[in-house]
Design a protein around this motif. Structure first.
Motif: not given
Length: 947
Positions: A808-811
């Motif tokens: 997944e993306q950090e955001e």
């Protein structure tokens, strides 16, 4: 008992009611009416209402009601008039709306900005606003605001002075404020200002006339480059110690002005280029003016004449009489006495009476000298009754020698010189000297004797003092011809004593002694267990067939004093109140001291106050309460003490408020810190209303970064404020500042607190946490640990952990914060057999710091999903044996490490232990049946993995 006060009534008042108070005592009770010096009688106007002696004026109007009012109290025995009460109306007009022209000067030159105040009544207070309200011009050695003209004087203009100036005036009664149009101040660029001397731009008048007891303010300020220094001196004398220099020495303030303060004062302005000086004379008003108006109605119209002490009053240079109005200019001690106005026509005359009492005067004797003719062998009394205020100190002399009291020559409490059993040697001149702080005077009493009478009587002691409960014997001795018999009679306050009725306290004793030529008879009166009511005059009357003689003695019964009479506040300043009262009963023991007490909304009941003089001796009827707090409402009362004890207090005075003064108490506990980034937060304890000393109270917050010179000053106008925040993007976190907080009100600036060090806000954390580690606890939990960053500015108050799955993306990650400054956290609710990325960052009230480098951690696999199969059990007596097929975990499941077996029985529960199963771990067995404790086959078994 109470006279109307002067009233200054605000025109803007919603009440539109004015009240004047008047109270007199008399028997029968008096009736009242009011009149004004404008010939308007209160009883003829529907707007005037009376409640006893109080006058209420509704819809008060400056046009019709301005003037002097006088209360007249009358009963069948006479009429008295109150003092004149002046009714004025307070208002403050608006400044002219006309635009004011700008003022342009060279840098370094001096300038005067004119205020030109609007119409007003009464006094107003001046201040100046710089650029915008509430940024007030601060007065210092370079800037001065005259409270006489309202003008702003700047001795040497600087670039920082460029801007817009607005004159603000405030009415001292209504507190209304108005602002003038702005006056722009600009700098000229056509040349440079040269250094020049210090001409005086403002100074006090050449002659200042002041009444006694008021506060005098002398102003002196100069323009010059460099900024001049102001100094003061008194010609041929010293400036009074009580005097104070205000506003960087531009104002000399002398409180409670007295005669010795008068003289020539000089102010001098100097700078290195030279100096100028000014001299002016301060003098006391030589006397007040007395005005009394006498009015009567009658037909024909009455004429008026005046009497003083029963004698006709004639016009003089100081005394004027016109149509019933008496005016005495420059009142003197000799003017005191009883005055009567006589209004008369052909049908009769009526009299109105008033007393003129001079409160401060040197002693005067009337008459002087005094001739006294006495009987040889008798007691002689020489009276000394000067007119003086305050009461003078009395001494007696004979032949230039001071008389020392003895058993035969006594100085009584009323200053009378009493000579007992006088003889020819006592003939001659006696001099009484009276002295107070205003002067002295002497009176001569010429004593001579006549031949004695045939019979003499002596009553001893002639004056005796006892305390309640004691006993005393009065002896009456009569010397008479031996051939005559004498009869005696005792009297009390001129009434015969009834020994049968009063036998419990009085006893009559008689003895007779014979001599060759005369017979001496003595009677004694014994008074036992004396009560206060036994105080008075005791007389002894001796009577023969040829003569009757009488002697009298005074018995004083001592006790604590009674309460003093009405307490009047004669004058009020910011820290003092001059009180006067009338003597109460001393109960025959001289009053030694008076104790002045006060109470205010801030005191716990009545408190003793300091006085001037200290102590207040028993011969005084006036004193000053000192060290009061300015702008506080007080009530006062007086308590008398004598050798016996302390008496009851007087009734309280009317409530009065001390006048405003510059604040004298600085804020306490100045501190600060915290706040948002680039903020300096300063806090303090607010000053109690008791010590605010006047209206318009606020705070001056001064601060400067450590190592710098100039102070920044900011005004906080709310008296209840406790904090001030200053924001500046240029200073770094935790910058140390020197801080002090001062006070001000409409009267001026007060003291500052001590300087303390306060740090600006620290800012967000600067470093990321170190040594971040993560380890799996279960398929849904990971423990994260870290170490705090190095100590320093921006230290964290807590930490934020961010985590997200590997793909997944950090955001999109989840963020969780520690409850406190903890250094570990357990992440829960995770997916099993998954890799997570984790970062940690610090935060505080300012913001967040940088995040640590991301680390990874993998959760454990999930537990096996399938249950054990082929469950079998065998019952042997009370034992039950179970068996099942082992469960084999799949690739994405964690390995089996044991089993948990439960057997349920309804409704009771019992426990059975299992053992001996291969590849199995056993716990408890519970069996539930409907009504029996023994096992039976209807039990339901379930196997559950324990991993």
């Amino acid at each position: 008992m109470q006279e109307p006060d002067d009233v200054i009534f605000p025109l803007e008042s919603d009440e539109k009611k004015v009240m004047m108070n008047c109270e007199a005592r008399g028997n029968p009770p008096p009736t009242y009416r009011y009149g004004t010096f404008l010939s308007v009688y209160a009883e003829t106007d529907y707007r005037y209402n009376f409640i006893d002696g109080n006058l209420i004026i509704t819809n008060a109007s400056e046009i019709t009601d301005f003037g002097k009012y006088q209360c007249k109290a009358e009963n069948s025995y006479g009429i008295i008039l109150s003092r004149d009460a002046l009714l004025q109306f307070a208002y403050l007009g608006a400044f002219s709306a006309k635009t004011r022209g700008g003022v342009s000067v060279r840098e370094g030159q001096g300038v005067v900005l004119m205020c030109t105040p609007p119409p007003h009544s009464p006094e107003i207070i001046y201040s100046w606003v710089f650029n915008e309200f509430p940024s007030f011009v601060a007065e210092d050695s370079r800037r001065f605001i005259s409270q006489e003209t309202g003008n702003l004087y700047i001795s040497k203009v600087q670039r920082s002075d460029v801007g817009s100036y607005i004159c603000l005036v405030k009415n001292t009664v209504t507190n209304a404020r108005v602002l003038s149009p702005p006056t722009p101040l600009t700098l000229k660029t056509d040349g440079e200002a040269h250094r020049h001397t210090a001409p005086l731009a403002v100074h006090f008048p050449t002659s200042v006339l002041s009444a006694k007891g008021v506060t005098v303010r002398l102003e002196c300020f100069a323009l010059g480059n460099p900024v001049p220094t102001i100094t003061w001196r008194k010609i041929n004398g010293n400036i009074p110690k009580k005097a104070r220099l205000r506003k960087s020495q531009a104002v000399l303030e002398i409180p409670n002005i007295q005669l010795e303060d008068s003289g020539t004062y000089e102010c001098k302005a100097e700078n290195p280029r030279g100096g100028t000086a000014f001299k002016g004379h301060l003098q006391m008003d030589s006397g007040e003016k007395l005005q009394w108006e006498c009015k009567a109605t009658g037909r024909p119209r009455p004429t008026y004449r005046w009497l003083r002490n029963g004698s006709p009053l004639t016009p003089q240079s100081r005394v004027e009489m016109l149509n019933g109005e008496l005016t005495i200019h420059k009142v003197q001690q000799t003017d005191s006495g009883m005055y009567q106005c006589v209004a008369e026509n052909k049908y009769g005359a009526i009299y109105s009476n008033a007393e003129l009492k001079i409160l401060a005067s040197a002693p005067v004797f009337i008459p002087n000298p005094m001739r006294v003719i006495a009987t040889l062998g008798k007691d002689v009394s020489l009276e000394c009754k000067p007119r003086a205020s305050p009461k003078p100190r009395i001494t007696w002399k004979r032949e230039d020698r001071r008389i020392q009291p003895s058993k035969r020559i006594m100085l009584l409490r009323n200053n009378t010189l009493r000579i007992v059993n006088s003889s020819r040697a006592d003939e001659g001149n006696y001099v009484c000297r009276a002295e107070n702080q205003f002067g002295s005077a002497e009176m001569t009493a010429m004593l001579s004797f006549v031949l004695p009478e045939a019979m003499r009587v002596e009553l001893s002691p002639s004056r005796v003092e006892v305390t309640v409960g004691e006993s005393v014997v009065l002896s009456c001795k009569a010397t008479h011809d031996t051939s005559l018999d004498v009869a005696f009679q005792w009297l009390f306050n001129q009434k015969p004593i009834n020994f049968q009725q009063d036998g419990g306290h009085f006893e009559y004793i008689q003895t007779v002694r014979a001599r060759v030529r005369a017979k001496s008879s003595t009677v004694d009166l014994m008074i036992r267990s004396i009560l206060l009511k036994h105080a008075g005059k005791y007389g002894c009357r001796a009577q023969t067939s040829a003569d009757t003689v009488f002697a009298e003695a005074e018995l004083l019964v001592r006790g604590p004093p009674g309460p003093p009479g009405v307490v009047i506040v004669e004058e009020i300043t910011d820290t003092t109140a001059t009180l006067s009262w009338t003597r109460g009963l001393d109960n025959h023991s001289p009053i030694s001291t008076y104790n002045l007490q006060a109470r205010s909304p801030f005191s716990l009941g009545w408190q003793t106050v300091r006085t001037d003089p200290d102590p207040v001796t028993g011969d005084m009827e006036s004193a000053m309460a000192v060290e009061l707090n300015p702008w506080v409402e007080y009530e006062f009362r007086v308590v008398a003490s004598n050798a016996i004890g302390t008496g009851d207090p007087s009734s309280p005075s009317r409530s009065v408020r001390t006048k405003e003064a510059v604040p004298s108490v600085a804020p306490a506990n100045v501190s600060g810190g915290n706040g948002r980034r680039h903020e300096l937060v300063i806090s303090w304890e607010p000053v109690s209303e008791e010590f605010q000393n006047g209206e318009g109270f606020g705070y001056i917050v001064a601060f400067r970064a450590n190592g710098t010179r100039g102070w920044k000053e900011k005004m906080v106008t709310s008296a209840d404020s406790t904090t001030y925040k200053y924001r500046d993007e240029t200073f770094p976190p935790l910058t140390p500042f020197e801080v002090k907080v001062g006070v001000y009100n409409n009267k001026g600036d007060g003291p500052f607190s001590k300087v303390v060090t306060v740090y600006s806000a620290e800012g967000e954390p600067r470093e990321a946490p170190s040594d971040v580690k993560a380890s799996s606890i279960s398929s849904s939990e990971i423990r994260v640990t870290w170490k705090p960053p190095n100590p320093g500015p921006g230290r964290p108050r807590g930490y934020e952990v961010s985590y997200w799955k590997e793909m997944e993306q950090e955001e999109s990650g989840i963020k969780r914060r520690t409850a406190k400054n903890e250094t570990s956290m357990v992440l829960t609710g995770l997916e099993g057999n998954s890799v997570y990325l984790i970062t940690v960052k610090g935060f505080n009230s300012i913001g967040q710091g940088p995040a640590s480098a991301a680390i990874t951690a993998k959760t454990r696999k999930a537990p096996p999903a399938q249950p054990p199969s082929n469950l079998m059990w065998i019952q042997e007596g009370n034992n039950v044996s179970l068996s099942w097929d082992p469960v084999k975990a799949k690739d994405n499941e964690s390995d089996v490490i044991g089993y948990m077996v439960k057997i349920h029985r309804h409704p009771t529960t019992m426990s059975v232990q299992f053992q001996g199963f291969k590849d199995s771990r056993f716990k408890e067995l519970y069996c539930h049946t409907s009504s029996h404790l023994h096992w039976h086959r209807n039990c339901l078994f379930r196997a559950k993995l324990d991993f």
